[in-house]
Write a protein that holds these residues in place. Structure first.
Motif, PDB file in Angstrom:
ATOM      1  N   ARG A   3       0.815  -1.214   0.000  1.00  0.00           N
ATOM      2  CA  ARG A   3       0.000   0.000   0.000  1.00  0.00           C
ATOM      3  C   ARG A   3       0.849   1.265   0.000  1.00  0.00           C
ATOM      4  NH1 ARG A   3      -3.520  -3.159   4.409  1.00  0.00           N
ATOM      5  NH2 ARG A   3      -4.402  -4.595   2.903  1.00  0.00           N
ATOM      6  N   LEU A   4       2.150   1.118  -0.210  1.00  0.00           N
ATOM      7  CA  LEU A   4       3.063   2.245  -0.057  1.00  0.00           C
ATOM      8  C   LEU A   4       3.722   2.634  -1.370  1.00  0.00           C
ATOM      9  CD1 LEU A   4       4.747   0.838   3.163  1.00  0.00           C
ATOM     10  CD2 LEU A   4       2.998   2.624   3.069  1.00  0.00           C
ATOM     11  N   SER A   5       4.255   3.864  -1.411  1.00  0.00           N
ATOM     12  CA  SER A   5       5.028   4.308  -2.576  1.00  0.00           C
ATOM     13  C   SER A   5       6.326   3.504  -2.644  1.00  0.00           C
ATOM     14  CB  SER A   5       5.365   5.793  -2.430  1.00  0.00           C
ATOM     15  OG  SER A   5       6.347   5.942  -1.407  1.00  0.00           O
ATOM     16  N   ASP A   6       6.997   3.559  -3.759  1.00  0.00           N
ATOM     17  CA  ASP A   6       8.252   2.812  -3.940  1.00  0.00           C
ATOM     18  C   ASP A   6       9.247   3.102  -2.824  1.00  0.00           C
ATOM     19  OD1 ASP A   6       7.116   1.986  -6.257  1.00  0.00           O
ATOM     20  OD2 ASP A   6       8.515   3.026  -7.613  1.00  0.00           O
ATOM     21  N   ARG A   7       9.386   4.379  -2.515  1.00  0.00           N
ATOM     22  CA  ARG A   7      10.418   4.795  -1.562  1.00  0.00           C
ATOM     23  C   ARG A   7      10.123   4.267  -0.154  1.00  0.00           C
ATOM     24  NH1 ARG A   7      10.796  10.941   0.310  1.00  0.00           N
ATOM     25  NH2 ARG A   7      12.625  10.847   1.659  1.00  0.00           N
ATOM     26  N   VAL A   8       8.886   4.394   0.284  1.00  0.00           N
ATOM     27  CA  VAL A   8       8.531   3.961   1.638  1.00  0.00           C
ATOM     28  C   VAL A   8       8.494   2.432   1.699  1.00  0.00           C
ATOM     29  CG1 VAL A   8       6.866   4.213   3.506  1.00  0.00           C
ATOM     30  CG2 VAL A   8       7.238   6.102   1.929  1.00  0.00           C
ATOM     31  N   LYS A   9       8.030   1.835   0.623  1.00  0.00           N
ATOM     32  CA  LYS A   9       7.972   0.373   0.550  1.00  0.00           C
ATOM     33  C   LYS A   9       9.366  -0.245   0.713  1.00  0.00           C
ATOM     34  CE  LYS A   9       5.347  -1.400  -2.689  1.00  0.00           C
ATOM     35  NZ  LYS A   9       4.853  -1.626  -4.066  1.00  0.00           N
ATOM     36  N   ALA A  10      10.334   0.313  -0.019  1.00  0.00           N
ATOM     37  CA  ALA A  10      11.704  -0.208   0.069  1.00  0.00           C
ATOM     38  C   ALA A  10      12.255  -0.009   1.480  1.00  0.00           C
ATOM     39  CB  ALA A  10      12.598   0.486  -0.964  1.00  0.00           C
ATOM     40  N   ALA A  11      11.914   1.121   2.088  1.00  0.00           N
ATOM     41  CA  ALA A  11      12.401   1.400   3.447  1.00  0.00           C
ATOM     42  C   ALA A  11      11.820   0.392   4.439  1.00  0.00           C
ATOM     43  CB  ALA A  11      12.039   2.826   3.842  1.00  0.00           C
ATOM     44  N   VAL A  12      10.544   0.064   4.288  1.00  0.00           N
ATOM     45  CA  VAL A  12       9.935  -0.925   5.188  1.00  0.00           C
ATOM     46  C   VAL A  12      10.584  -2.292   4.974  1.00  0.00           C
ATOM     47  CG1 VAL A  12       7.803  -2.150   5.788  1.00  0.00           C
ATOM     48  CG2 VAL A  12       7.725   0.302   5.359  1.00  0.00           C
ATOM     49  N   HIS A  40      16.443  -0.436  14.045  1.00  0.00           N
ATOM     50  CA  HIS A  40      15.065  -0.338  13.531  1.00  0.00           C
ATOM     51  C   HIS A  40      14.379   0.966  13.929  1.00  0.00           C
ATOM     52  CE1 HIS A  40      14.780  -5.030  13.229  1.00  0.00           C
ATOM     53  NE2 HIS A  40      15.750  -4.510  12.499  1.00  0.00           N
ATOM     54  N   GLU A  41      14.685   1.460  15.140  1.00  0.00           N
ATOM     55  CA  GLU A  41      13.988   2.698  15.544  1.00  0.00           C
ATOM     56  C   GLU A  41      14.408   3.857  14.635  1.00  0.00           C
ATOM     57  OE1 GLU A  41      14.851   3.775  19.582  1.00  0.00           O
ATOM     58  OE2 GLU A  41      17.002   3.997  19.245  1.00  0.00           O
ATOM     59  N   GLN A  42      15.686   3.877  14.245  1.00  0.00           N
ATOM     60  CA  GLN A  42      16.134   4.945  13.345  1.00  0.00           C
ATOM     61  C   GLN A  42      15.465   4.808  11.981  1.00  0.00           C
ATOM     62  OE1 GLN A  42      17.782   7.458  14.432  1.00  0.00           O
ATOM     63  NE2 GLN A  42      18.396   6.613  16.421  1.00  0.00           N
ATOM     64  N   LEU A  43      15.429   3.570  11.482  1.00  0.00           N
ATOM     65  CA  LEU A  43      14.799   3.347  10.177  1.00  0.00           C
ATOM     66  C   LEU A  43      13.310   3.691  10.239  1.00  0.00           C
ATOM     67  CD1 LEU A  43      16.448  -0.058   9.148  1.00  0.00           C
ATOM     68  CD2 LEU A  43      17.096   2.248   8.421  1.00  0.00           C
ATOM     69  N   ALA A  44      12.636   3.184  11.268  1.00  0.00           N
ATOM     70  CA  ALA A  44      11.176   3.369  11.341  1.00  0.00           C
ATOM     71  C   ALA A  44      10.817   4.850  11.433  1.00  0.00           C
ATOM     72  CB  ALA A  44      10.606   2.598  12.522  1.00  0.00           C
ATOM     73  N   VAL A  45      11.587   5.596  12.227  1.00  0.00           N
ATOM     74  CA  VAL A  45      11.259   7.016  12.410  1.00  0.00           C
ATOM     75  C   VAL A  45      11.717   7.841  11.207  1.00  0.00           C
ATOM     76  CG1 VAL A  45      11.694   9.080  13.807  1.00  0.00           C
ATOM     77  CG2 VAL A  45      11.304   6.860  14.923  1.00  0.00           C
ATOM     78  N   ARG A  46      12.948   7.588  10.738  1.00  0.00           N
ATOM     79  CA  ARG A  46      13.512   8.477   9.720  1.00  0.00           C
ATOM     80  C   ARG A  46      13.202   8.034   8.290  1.00  0.00           C
ATOM     81  NH1 ARG A  46      16.956  11.752  12.643  1.00  0.00           N
ATOM     82  NH2 ARG A  46      17.508  10.855  14.652  1.00  0.00           N
ATOM     83  N   THR A  47      13.640   6.816   7.931  1.00  0.00           N
ATOM     84  CA  THR A  47      13.499   6.448   6.507  1.00  0.00           C
ATOM     85  C   THR A  47      12.084   5.960   6.185  1.00  0.00           C
ATOM     86  OG1 THR A  47      14.262   4.158   6.822  1.00  0.00           O
ATOM     87  CG2 THR A  47      15.947   5.801   6.342  1.00  0.00           C
ATOM     88  N   ILE A  48      11.316   5.566   7.219  1.00  0.00           N
ATOM     89  CA  ILE A  48       9.960   5.069   6.942  1.00  0.00           C
ATOM     90  C   ILE A  48       8.922   6.174   7.212  1.00  0.00           C
ATOM     91  CG2 ILE A  48       8.221   3.362   7.583  1.00  0.00           C
ATOM     92  CD1 ILE A  48      10.516   1.367   8.066  1.00  0.00           C
ATOM     93  N   CYS A  49       8.676   6.498   8.499  1.00  0.00           N
ATOM     94  CA  CYS A  49       7.642   7.510   8.789  1.00  0.00           C
ATOM     95  C   CYS A  49       8.037   8.878   8.242  1.00  0.00           C
ATOM     96  CB  CYS A  49       7.372   7.591  10.288  1.00  0.00           C
ATOM     97  SG  CYS A  49       6.516   6.143  10.927  1.00  0.00           S
ATOM     98  N   GLY A  50       9.317   9.221   8.365  1.00  0.00           N
ATOM     99  CA  GLY A  50       9.775  10.514   7.862  1.00  0.00           C
ATOM    100  C   GLY A  50       9.524  10.636   6.363  1.00  0.00           C
ATOM    101  N   ALA A  51       9.839   9.570   5.636  1.00  0.00           N
ATOM    102  CA  ALA A  51       9.644   9.596   4.175  1.00  0.00           C
ATOM    103  C   ALA A  51       8.160   9.619   3.826  1.00  0.00           C
ATOM    104  CB  ALA A  51      10.321   8.381   3.545  1.00  0.00           C
ATOM    105  N   ALA A  57      14.704   8.086  -5.182  1.00  0.00           N
ATOM    106  CA  ALA A  57      14.972   8.560  -3.826  1.00  0.00           C
ATOM    107  C   ALA A  57      16.452   8.469  -3.502  1.00  0.00           C
ATOM    108  CB  ALA A  57      14.172   7.723  -2.841  1.00  0.00           C
ATOM    109  N   ASP A  58      16.886   9.299  -2.582  1.00  0.00           N
ATOM    110  CA  ASP A  58      18.253   9.201  -2.072  1.00  0.00           C
ATOM    111  C   ASP A  58      18.388   7.899  -1.304  1.00  0.00           C
ATOM    112  OD1 ASP A  58      18.773  11.684  -3.038  1.00  0.00           O
ATOM    113  OD2 ASP A  58      18.278  12.708  -1.158  1.00  0.00           O
ATOM    114  N   HIS A  59      19.520   7.237  -1.460  1.00  0.00           N
ATOM    115  CA  HIS A  59      19.735   5.987  -0.721  1.00  0.00           C
ATOM    116  C   HIS A  59      21.204   5.912  -0.337  1.00  0.00           C
ATOM    117  CE1 HIS A  59      18.379   2.081   0.609  1.00  0.00           C
ATOM    118  NE2 HIS A  59      19.431   1.520   0.058  1.00  0.00           N
ATOM    119  N   PRO A  60      21.622   6.793   0.588  1.00  0.00           N
ATOM    120  CA  PRO A  60      23.046   6.869   0.923  1.00  0.00           C
ATOM    121  C   PRO A  60      23.546   5.605   1.624  1.00  0.00           C
ATOM    122  CG  PRO A  60      21.754   8.202   2.442  1.00  0.00           C
ATOM    123  CD  PRO A  60      20.802   7.708   1.396  1.00  0.00           C
TER     124      PRO A  60
END
Ligand code: FES
Lengths: 313, 80
Positions: A147-156, A266-277, B18-21
């Motif tokens: 259900r997510l965009s490419d960017r958020v999907k890859a981050a999850v 995971h907390e960094q990923l979940a907050v920054r690359t997932i929810c942030g994105a 997207a950026d992916h550093p």
């Protein structure tokens, strides 16, 4: 797993319909007697979408009558959860505000109790309750991925890949828990302890499924994930220390030490690359991210309060 | 025609790429490393990463160095 023992009029009627396949009368199903009756019913209806029940036909997964009961229960549940929500921070500077929101939340801590005071019997009870989630750890987040965009999907996926052991079943987090349970002399069969799961455990489990299985609640699901991960490393360390103090087997201790390290990532990923994105793309989802986060914190508090009171700690 | 991802800033579904550093420095927190690396700690011991993403402690307070264990949040809350 078999359908659980019913805990009231609604669960009795719904579980019978699930076992017999005679669902046509469910439009006139009685209301739930208690919150526990409602939550157990909802839990079983959601469970059809995970591993299912040996005594229920797979044909019923999308049975309109059962889905109808589920809809009613989950609408009521969502209203209850939303009514509990406090004010949320302003949307600017999301990651730092989010970490502050979680850090400022001072709930009762089961991990602190396990660390210093809990008896072996109390910890065994806690572990039995934790099986309800840990044996399907991370699965609720997997529902959200398409259900997510490419960017958020890859981050999850980057996070989920680690949850699922990087493709190695022996490292899959739920499987680490299976090994810990077995070495501790506990039943590792999926759903084995559902009949003793208290209301608060059912609510916690159902909130994850509610957010995971409804596309419109995808931001709440990811917010739940972020708060869950952001409250895991420290408590996992204390759990590991308590288990060590009580002489639990190494595999059970390792389940928790693995989470100290993994969840600091995971907390960094979940907050920054997932929810942030997600919020960069869909800023109007800000409040729903916090809805999910608050629900995670609040439901864990409720469970901790119940158990600490029960143990009079 | 849109080219492969990265050549025109668009991915296959028309979303901007997207950026992916490889390395992300988290404000007040760890350094995230994507992929496989060998990290030498302050005592000269080498640690191989094995997760898709690893978090290296930058605050100095972790109990599982060189990895982050979330302790930086306690320091931050105390206002250090
Ligand atoms: S940066 Fe996280 S514990 Fe040091």
């Amino acid at each position: 797993m078999l359908t659980p023992e019913s805990r009231g009029s609604l669960s009795e009627v719904v579980f019978r319909a699930m076992r017999t396949g005679e669902t046509s009368g469910l439009a006139e199903a009685p209301p739930s007697d208690t919150a526990e009756d409602a939550q157990l019913t909802l839990w079983a209806l959601y469970e059809q979408h995970y591993r299912g029940f040996e005594d229920v036909s797979g044909e019923l997964e999308w049975d309109p009558q059962l889905i109808g009961v589920r809809r009613g229960l989950e609408q009521e549940f969502e209203r209850t959860l939303r009514a509990r929500m406090p004010e949320v921070p302003e949307p600017d500077g999301f990651a730092e505000k989010f970490f502050d929101f979680v850090a400022d939340h001072d709930g009762p801590s089961l991990a602190a109790h396990v660390h210093r005071k809990a008896t072996e019997e109390q910890v065994r009870e806690l572990l039995r309750h934790r099986t309800i989630y840990h044996l399907k750890e991370a699965d609720h987040t997997t529902w959200v991925i398409p259900r997510l965009s490419d960017r958020v999907k890859a981050a999850v996926m980057e996070l989920q890949f680690d949850e699922y052991g990087g493709g190695d079943p022996n490292l899959l987090h739920a499987h680490l828990f299976v090994r810990g349970l077995e070495d501790s002399g506990l039943d590792s069969e999926y759903g084995a302890y559902i009949n003793e799961a208290p209301l608060e455990v059912l609510e916690e489990n159902n909130a994850m499924s509610l957010f995971g299985l409804n596309r419109r609640l995808r931001a709440a699901s990811l917010g739940f994930l972020a708060a869950f991960e952001a409250t895991s490393s420290g408590p996992s360390r204390r759990m590991a220390q308590g288990l060590k103090r009580l002489g639990f087997p190494e595999s059970m201790i390792e389940y928790y030490t693995e989470h100290v390290e993994a969840d600091a990532v995971h907390e960094q990923l979940a907050v920054r690359t997932i929810c942030g994105a997600l919020l960069e793309e869909e800023p109007d989802m800000h409040d729903d991210v916090y809805f999910g986060a608050w629900t995670s914190l609040d439901l864990e508090d409720r469970y901790a309060e119940r158990m600490l009171k029960q143990w009079a700690a | 025609m849109s080219g492969p991802s990265g050549t025109d800033g668009m991915s296959g579904t028309g979303e901007p790429s997207a950026d992916h550093p490889d390395v992300i420095l988290c404000p007040g927190g760890p350094m995230l490393l994507r992929g496989d690396h060998v990290v030498q700690d302050e005592d000269g011991n080498e640690h191989r990463t094995w997760r898709p993403v690893s978090a290296v402690c930058r605050c100095g307070a972790s109990a599982v160095k060189p990895w982050c264990d979330g302790t930086h949040k306690v320091l931050r809350k105390r206002g250090n």
